[in-house]
Design a protein around this motif. Structure first.
Motif, mmCIF file in Angstrom:
data_model
loop_
_atom_site.group_PDB
_atom_site.id
_atom_site.type_symbol
_atom_site.label_atom_id
_atom_site.label_comp_id
_atom_site.label_asym_id
_atom_site.label_seq_id
_atom_site.Cartn_x
_atom_site.Cartn_y
_atom_site.Cartn_z
ATOM 1 N N ALA A 106 0.909 -1.074 -0.120
ATOM 2 C CA ALA A 106 0.174 -0.104 0.045
ATOM 3 C C ALA A 106 0.966 1.147 0.022
ATOM 4 O O ALA A 106 0.350 2.184 -0.634
ATOM 5 N N ILE A 107 1.826 1.328 0.727
ATOM 6 C CA ILE A 107 2.923 2.456 0.736
ATOM 7 C C ILE A 107 3.572 2.547 -0.664
ATOM 8 O O ILE A 107 3.581 3.583 -1.134
ATOM 9 N N ALA A 108 3.774 1.384 -1.304
ATOM 10 C CA ALA A 108 4.301 1.507 -2.704
ATOM 11 C C ALA A 108 3.350 2.040 -3.567
ATOM 12 O O ALA A 108 3.593 3.025 -4.545
ATOM 13 N N TYR A 138 9.750 -2.761 -5.544
ATOM 14 C CA TYR A 138 8.766 -2.860 -6.432
ATOM 15 C C TYR A 138 8.999 -2.154 -7.582
ATOM 16 O O TYR A 138 9.586 -1.261 -7.765
ATOM 17 N N THR A 139 8.693 -2.680 -8.734
ATOM 18 C CA THR A 139 8.680 -2.324 -10.075
ATOM 19 C C THR A 139 7.343 -2.170 -10.595
ATOM 20 O O THR A 139 6.592 -3.246 -10.839
ATOM 21 N N GLY A 140 7.089 -1.134 -11.323
ATOM 22 C CA GLY A 140 5.930 -0.764 -11.953
ATOM 23 C C GLY A 140 4.469 -1.072 -10.788
ATOM 24 O O GLY A 140 3.460 -1.481 -11.329
ATOM 25 N N GLY A 141 4.922 -0.861 -9.533
ATOM 26 C CA GLY A 141 3.867 -1.018 -8.512
ATOM 27 C C GLY A 141 3.576 -2.524 -8.310
ATOM 28 O O GLY A 141 2.910 -2.938 -7.128
ATOM 29 N N GLY A 159 17.359 -2.018 -7.985
ATOM 30 C CA GLY A 159 17.649 -0.982 -8.830
ATOM 31 C C GLY A 159 16.728 0.030 -8.411
ATOM 32 O O GLY A 159 16.233 1.030 -9.366
ATOM 33 N N ALA A 160 16.473 0.277 -7.333
ATOM 34 C CA ALA A 160 15.259 1.240 -6.821
ATOM 35 C C ALA A 160 15.894 2.582 -7.257
ATOM 36 O O ALA A 160 16.755 3.191 -7.240
ATOM 37 N N GLU A 161 14.748 3.269 -7.301
ATOM 38 C CA GLU A 161 14.825 4.858 -7.895
ATOM 39 C C GLU A 161 14.483 5.764 -6.969
ATOM 40 O O GLU A 161 14.833 7.006 -6.921
#
Length: 228
Positions: A106-108, A138-141, A159-161
């Protein structure tokens, strides 16, 4: 005409108590009322009052709700138990389905909806106490790693941004820090939206502690000391 479902959402897995009423339509979750109290020591004291406040502000009663969504952690034992027990009680009293979701998810979702991460990789870290964090990536949610618990320096950022979650922990990574520190009512409902729309039978609420409660560990330590 798109069906509109009213959902009560709550989460006590982080230092914040979050609750709100959300209208779920074909356009996604829309927050009608929300309360957030940042005090991990008062979860049990304020939650019921906050629920009454958001229902009143939204101008609805329990009979108008279609479902309840609750964050199931990961989170500390006592705080997490407050939110889940309250959600279960409301669902039982009103005959509503109660959907449990991962609070990190939910935070993501809140970060993605806030446009702070352009569908890129998001690292979520929250306070697990004992100088540790709960984390997920998370990637793309979609969650691609975690949930897990470990020391902050042991979290694999991949690879977090951008990083989101509990202040004091998010600044330990060489990443931009999102303003999102806890789930929102809308992001909690967003995670469960698919199940709510099709009327899926909720799975049994299962807390994500990721480790044993402190009380159990202390009891075991005392037993070992007595046994020599």
């Amino acid at each position: 005409m798109t069906e509109r479902r009213l959902v009560l959402a709550l989460d006590t897995a982080t230092p914040s108590v979050v609750t709100g009423v959300v209208a779920l339509t074909g356009d996604g979750p829309q927050t009608l009322a929300q309360r957030v109290v940042d005090d991990h020591r008062r979860h049990a004291e304020v939650l019921t009052t906050l629920i009454s406040e958001v229902l009143a502000e939204a101008g609805i009663g329990g009979a108008d709700l279609a479902a309840v969504v609750v964050g199931c952690g990961p989170g500390p034992f006592t705080g997490l138990r407050v939110g889940m027990a309250t959600a279960a009680a409301y669902g039982d009293a009103l005959g509503l389905p109660v959907y449990g979701v991962c609070s990190l998810d939910a935070i993501a979702a809140a970060v993605t909806e806030s446009d702070e991460a352009d569908a890129g990789d998001v690292l979520v870290v929250t306070d697990a106490r004992r100088r540790e964090v709960y984390w997920g990536r998370y990637t793309g949610g979609a969650r691609v790693a975690g949930p897990d618990v470990c020391a902050p320096d042991a979290v694999p950022p991949g690879g977090a941004e951008v990083v989101a979650g509990t202040p004091g922990f998010t600044d330990r990574y060489a990443l931009p820090v999102a303003a999102v520190t806890a789930p929102t009512a809308a992001s909690l409902v967003a995670v469960a939206a698919g199940a709510i729309r099709v009327g899926a039978v909720p799975e049994t609420l299962t807390p994500l502690y990721l480790r044993r409660p402190d009380a159990v560990e202390l009891k075991d330590q005392r037993r070992k000391s007595l046994l020599g």
